[in-house]
Design a protein around this motif. Structure first.
Motif, PDB file in Angstrom:
ATOM      1  N   ARG A 286      59.047  -5.572  22.381  1.00  0.00           N
ATOM      2  CA  ARG A 286      58.715  -6.381  21.208  1.00  0.00           C
ATOM      3  C   ARG A 286      59.810  -6.141  20.184  1.00  0.00           C
ATOM      4  NH1 ARG A 286      53.251  -4.830  18.828  1.00  0.00           N
ATOM      5  NH2 ARG A 286      52.676  -5.501  20.930  1.00  0.00           N
ATOM      6  N   LEU A 287      60.457  -7.210  19.778  1.00  0.00           N
ATOM      7  CA  LEU A 287      61.544  -7.108  18.809  1.00  0.00           C
ATOM      8  C   LEU A 287      61.236  -7.956  17.583  1.00  0.00           C
ATOM      9  CD1 LEU A 287      64.713  -7.464  21.078  1.00  0.00           C
ATOM     10  CD2 LEU A 287      63.480  -5.377  20.458  1.00  0.00           C
ATOM     11  N   GLY A 288      61.760  -7.525  16.446  1.00  0.00           N
ATOM     12  CA  GLY A 288      61.663  -8.330  15.240  1.00  0.00           C
ATOM     13  C   GLY A 288      62.349  -9.669  15.443  1.00  0.00           C
ATOM     14  N   ARG A 289      61.824 -10.707  14.815  1.00  0.00           N
ATOM     15  CA  ARG A 289      62.312 -12.063  15.050  1.00  0.00           C
ATOM     16  C   ARG A 289      63.802 -12.210  14.754  1.00  0.00           C
ATOM     17  NH1 ARG A 289      59.713 -17.124  12.030  1.00  0.00           N
ATOM     18  NH2 ARG A 289      58.283 -15.454  11.509  1.00  0.00           N
TER      19      ARG A 289
ATOM     20  N   GLY B 136      67.289 -13.643  20.618  1.00  0.00           N
ATOM     21  CA  GLY B 136      68.376 -14.519  21.026  1.00  0.00           C
ATOM     22  C   GLY B 136      69.753 -13.875  21.042  1.00  0.00           C
ATOM     23  N   GLN B 137      69.792 -12.541  20.991  1.00  0.00           N
ATOM     24  CA  GLN B 137      71.065 -11.833  20.958  1.00  0.00           C
ATOM     25  C   GLN B 137      71.261 -10.919  22.177  1.00  0.00           C
ATOM     26  OE1 GLN B 137      71.937 -10.280  16.889  1.00  0.00           O
ATOM     27  NE2 GLN B 137      69.979 -11.245  16.374  1.00  0.00           N
ATOM     28  N   GLY B 138      70.326 -11.006  23.132  1.00  0.00           N
ATOM     29  CA  GLY B 138      70.439 -10.206  24.345  1.00  0.00           C
ATOM     30  C   GLY B 138      69.915  -8.786  24.231  1.00  0.00           C
TER      31      GLY B 138
ATOM     32  N   SER C 100      60.183 -14.310  27.031  1.00  0.00           N
ATOM     33  CA  SER C 100      59.939 -13.119  27.845  1.00  0.00           C
ATOM     34  C   SER C 100      60.154 -13.410  29.322  1.00  0.00           C
ATOM     35  CB  SER C 100      58.528 -12.573  27.616  1.00  0.00           C
ATOM     36  OG  SER C 100      58.473 -11.881  26.392  1.00  0.00           O
ATOM     37  N   GLU C 101      59.769 -14.592  29.772  1.00  0.00           N
ATOM     38  CA  GLU C 101      59.976 -14.923  31.181  1.00  0.00           C
ATOM     39  C   GLU C 101      61.463 -15.008  31.517  1.00  0.00           C
ATOM     40  OE1 GLU C 101      57.423 -17.954  32.737  1.00  0.00           O
ATOM     41  OE2 GLU C 101      55.668 -16.695  32.396  1.00  0.00           O
ATOM     42  N   ASN C 102      62.292 -15.415  30.563  1.00  0.00           N
ATOM     43  CA  ASN C 102      63.744 -15.402  30.791  1.00  0.00           C
ATOM     44  C   ASN C 102      64.258 -13.982  30.990  1.00  0.00           C
ATOM     45  OD1 ASN C 102      64.065 -18.177  30.664  1.00  0.00           O
ATOM     46  ND2 ASN C 102      64.548 -18.172  28.482  1.00  0.00           N
ATOM     47  N   VAL C 103      63.780 -13.053  30.169  1.00  0.00           N
ATOM     48  CA  VAL C 103      64.180 -11.655  30.330  1.00  0.00           C
ATOM     49  C   VAL C 103      63.711 -11.139  31.686  1.00  0.00           C
ATOM     50  CG1 VAL C 103      63.890  -9.305  29.433  1.00  0.00           C
ATOM     51  CG2 VAL C 103      64.217 -11.212  27.841  1.00  0.00           C
ATOM     52  N   ILE C 104      62.481 -11.462  32.049  1.00  0.00           N
ATOM     53  CA  ILE C 104      61.905 -11.005  33.316  1.00  0.00           C
ATOM     54  C   ILE C 104      62.736 -11.503  34.499  1.00  0.00           C
ATOM     55  CG2 ILE C 104      59.895 -11.369  34.826  1.00  0.00           C
ATOM     56  CD1 ILE C 104      58.209 -11.185  32.163  1.00  0.00           C
TER      57      ILE C 104
END
Length: 177
Positions: free
Chosen positions: A99-102, A106-108, A141-145
């Motif tokens: 979980r990251l702050g908004r 989008g920065q990887g 999240s699905e992109n990261v997964i």
């Protein structure tokens, strides 16, 4: 003390200084949109969650790392491993999450932290399988997964909130960093 360095991040155990910035992240409705029932969390709830994170480290030998930017030391959120007790049908299992702050989306950073956590799971903790559980529709999240090489395993519903979930998994014996 368990720490992981990546090119841009430090993943570390929690400190007292993390409470306020993590509470600010948890108070953002957009950040919390895909967590549980989507409710934001206050300072007290964040303090309880951090305490549970530290207890899990003591009990399981893994947990959620506080994630900070190397350049500034700023807390940007968390990434790590936990036991997904909220979804008994997948147990026994270990879940990867973040979980990251908004302002850090989008920065990887999520992918960078998650790759480091998978390596930690395999190399330092000897786990052979890790799951990721997302609300269906949480494309970020699905992109990261997908970048982690995890594949969809099943779809189900959250047992309390009823929201549709997708469970992904990876056999860490096949994981390549």
């Amino acid at each position: 003390m368990t720490e992981i360095l990546t090119p841009r991040l430090l993943l570390r155990r929690w400190s007292d200084d993390d409470l306020v910035p993590m509470a600010e992240i948890n108070a953002d409705p957009e950040v919390m949109r895909w967590i549980g029932d989507g409710s934001v969390r206050n300072l007290e709830q964040t303090a309880e969650a951090i305490e549970r994170c530290e207890e899990e480290w003591d009990e399981e030998g893994f947990g959620l790392f506080a994630v900070e930017l190397l350049g500034s030391g700023e807390l940007i959120g968390f990434a790590g491993l936990s036991v997904p007790d909220f979804l008994p049908e997948v147990l026994p299992a270990v879940e990867i999450g973040w979980r990251l702050g908004r302002q850090f989306w989008g920065q990887g950073y999520a992918s960078e932290a998650a790759h480091a956590v998978l390596e930690f799971a395999l190399q330092d903790r000897g786990l052979d399988r890790v799951v990721a559980i997302t609300h269906i529709g949480n494309r970020a999240s699905e992109n990261v997964i997908r970048k982690l090489g995890m594949t969809p395993e099943r779809e189900t519903n959250h047992p309390v909130f009823g929201v549709p979930l997708r469970v992904h998994a990876i056999d860490l014996t096949e994981y390549r960093a």
